[in-house]
Design an enzyme around this catalytic site. Structure first.
Site, mmCIF file in Angstrom:
data_model
loop_
_atom_site.group_PDB
_atom_site.id
_atom_site.type_symbol
_atom_site.label_atom_id
_atom_site.label_comp_id
_atom_site.label_asym_id
_atom_site.label_seq_id
_atom_site.Cartn_x
_atom_site.Cartn_y
_atom_site.Cartn_z
ATOM 1 N N LYS A 98 0.855 -1.198 0.000
ATOM 2 C CA LYS A 98 0.000 0.000 0.000
ATOM 3 C C LYS A 98 0.883 1.238 0.000
ATOM 4 O O LYS A 98 0.677 2.153 -0.807
ATOM 5 C CB LYS A 98 -0.894 0.005 1.231
ATOM 6 C CG LYS A 98 -1.546 1.366 1.513
ATOM 7 C CD LYS A 98 -2.364 1.388 2.786
ATOM 8 C CE LYS A 98 -1.605 1.715 4.016
ATOM 9 N NZ LYS A 98 -1.373 3.138 4.276
ATOM 10 N N ARG A 143 0.746 14.879 12.704
ATOM 11 C CA ARG A 143 1.202 14.621 11.333
ATOM 12 C C ARG A 143 1.167 15.852 10.426
ATOM 13 O O ARG A 143 0.474 15.898 9.429
ATOM 14 C CB ARG A 143 0.404 13.470 10.723
ATOM 15 C CG ARG A 143 0.537 12.188 11.526
ATOM 16 C CD ARG A 143 -0.263 11.065 10.941
ATOM 17 N NE ARG A 143 0.404 10.524 9.756
ATOM 18 C CZ ARG A 143 -0.113 9.524 9.029
ATOM 19 N NH1 ARG A 143 -1.283 9.016 9.355
ATOM 20 N NH2 ARG A 143 0.529 9.072 7.974
ATOM 21 N N ARG A 169 -8.865 -0.112 4.748
ATOM 22 C CA ARG A 169 -8.061 0.927 4.078
ATOM 23 C C ARG A 169 -6.711 0.364 3.657
ATOM 24 O O ARG A 169 -6.151 0.774 2.648
ATOM 25 C CB ARG A 169 -7.788 2.098 5.031
ATOM 26 C CG ARG A 169 -8.962 2.944 5.363
ATOM 27 C CD ARG A 169 -8.512 4.169 6.093
ATOM 28 N NE ARG A 169 -7.411 4.823 5.373
ATOM 29 C CZ ARG A 169 -6.886 5.970 5.752
ATOM 30 N NH1 ARG A 169 -7.331 6.580 6.821
ATOM 31 N NH2 ARG A 169 -5.908 6.522 5.059
#
Ligand code: EPZ
Length: 421
Positions: free
Chosen positions: A22, A122, A397
């Site tokens: 991913k 983040r 996800r």
């Protein structure tokens, strides 16, 4: 929203094919913006973050289709929008990865700031600092990063910390800048190597990738290429953690052992028996795991993306383990959920001590983020009776058919589709 129902206690046996990475695929998809030619990508995993990225690229005007060999073909010869809207960006922070390519090829980009994330603040300040160093005019307007540059100019950039997507964004932007760019303190993750190898196939001139110092000599344009994405080292590590926790023996196919050194070292310390070949790992576990402490750090150190999974393993290990999360400031959301299953865990600021218990007992728990969900799956595989995991869209996800792969290995795991909640 779907839930996962797991009745723990089964050992795992059989073979599993690990999907493409991913975290390599996301920047690689965005690199299609750097050329008007088409690129063909193999081994792209089928999971929600990929669909989200394809939705965003489609919104910008990128055309894509899956061919009969399951290759993903993308072409950016009809880009008609340079804006990534909040609606799309808020569901996936990696959307910031369209910033560097759009700015570098088209001279402009309007990217919504991603907003909050459960595992930490983040910020993207290092991405913006680097693009400014390449000559971009960067403004923050109404929640958007508005970036403009007639032509980026190569520069020497030292990021304040090693940032994976920051390195990827700047490396992509620098491929079409005028002159040479040097990225100091660059991240070294295998996903960056994967991206650089594709960019070089597209005609870029990048050296030093995989080290902390990457040198990019700008070129006028990039062309089409084909690329097979590397296997997902975190998915592979997650399966190794699972079999170490449940017992059994499994074979993982399509893996690169050298990408997983830190995880494999720790699991061998926990008692996992490992054999391996060119692209496969055989793992067997016949006894209760031993507690194994670790500190997360940048690659090639212990991956923060494996922290929650190894914590789940430690909940039923012999002894106590000290865990220190050094990358993100809030990546312990899974602790409270593991405690609901009977885990004995103490949080002290950045560190956690896990005292192994003989067994866990099933409960209803809630996934809070991607790797926390994987941690709860592993805990559910060992807990007595039923564990019901809510909000498993977090899991979907980043894992391609995790429940199906585990069921094929003998786990008693079912996806429960709930229409409304
Ligand atoms: C990538 O995120 C991965 N995501 C993450 O995987 C992974 O956990 C992380 O790298 C660390 O390995 C993708 O590759 C899509 P960073 P990224 O920039 O790039 C701070 C998963 O589970 N920082 O390397 O966002 C940041 O806050 C996901 O698959 C700044 O302060 O991570 C963090 O503390 C989760 N300013 C540290 O650096 C910046 O501009 C490392 O973050 C950038 C980062």
């Amino acid at each position: 929203m779907d839930k996962l129902s797991i009745n723990g206690g089964n050992t795992l046996h059989g073979e599993v094919a690990i999907s493409g990475s991913k975290n390599a695929s996301l920047p690689i998809l965005c690199s299609s913006l750097l050329t008007s030619d088409s690129i063909a990508l193999y081994n792209i995993p089928h999971l929600n973050d990929i669909s989200t990225t394809l939705n965003l690229l489609n919104y910008l005007g990128v055309k894509h289709y899956w061919n009969k060999n399951d290759a993903l073909i993308l072409q950016s010869n009809q880009i008609n929008c340079l804006e990534a809207p909040y609606e799309l960006v808020k569901t996936m922070r990696a959307s910031i990865l369209v910033l560097g390519p759009l700015l570098s090829r088209f001279g402009e980009a309007h990217i919504s700031l991603p907003g909050g994330c459960s595992i930490g603040q983040r910020p993207v300040d290092q991405h913006l600092k680097g693009l400014s160093a390449l000559g971009a005019d960067i403004r923050l307007e109404h929640g958007f990063v508005v970036a403009r540059a007639k032509k980026l100019r190569g520069s020497s950039i030292r990021t304040d910390m090693m940032t994976v997507t920051g390195t990827e964004n700047l490396m992509m932007a620098a491929t079409l800048a005028k002159g040479q760019t040097i990225l100091e303190n660059a991240a070294c993750e295998p996903e960056i190597v994967d991206l650089a190898e594709l960019l070089n196939k597209m005609g870029a001139s990048i050296k030093g990738y995989g080290t902390n110092r990457i040198i990019i000599d700008g070129v006028d344009q990039l062309h089409g290429a084909e690329h097979k994405v590397s296997p997902d080292r975190i998915e592979a590590g997650t399966f190794l953690c699972a079999v170490c926790a449940t017992g059994g023996d499994i074979i993982l196919h399509n893996v690169i052992l050298s990408h997983m050194g830190s995880t494999v070292d720790k699991l061998i310390q926990a008692g996992l028996n490992i054999q391996f070949g060119d692209n496969w790992i055989k793992a067997s576990m016949k006894s209760r795991p031993k507690a194994v402490g670790f500190r997360t750090s940048e690659y090639p150190g212990f991956a923060t993306d494996m922290q929650a999974q190894l914590m789940a393993l430690n909940t039923i290990a012999k002894g106590s383990a000290l865990i220190v999360e050094n990358i993100f400031e809030n990546r312990y959301m899974h602790v409270q959920e593991l405690q609901r299953l009977g885990a004995n865990i103490e949080i002290n600021g950045h560190s956690v001590v896990v005292h192994g218990v003989k067994n866990l007992s099933g409960a209803i728990v809630r996934a809070t983020d991607l790797r926390a969900s994987a941690s709860l799956v592993i805990a559910g595989l060992i807990a007595k009776d039923e564990t019901l995991i809510e909000r498993i869209y977090h899991l979907d996800r980043g894992y391609d058919s995790m429940d199906i792969k585990l069921r094929n290995l003998g786990a008693n795991i079912q996806r429960v589709t709930v229409d409304r909640e």
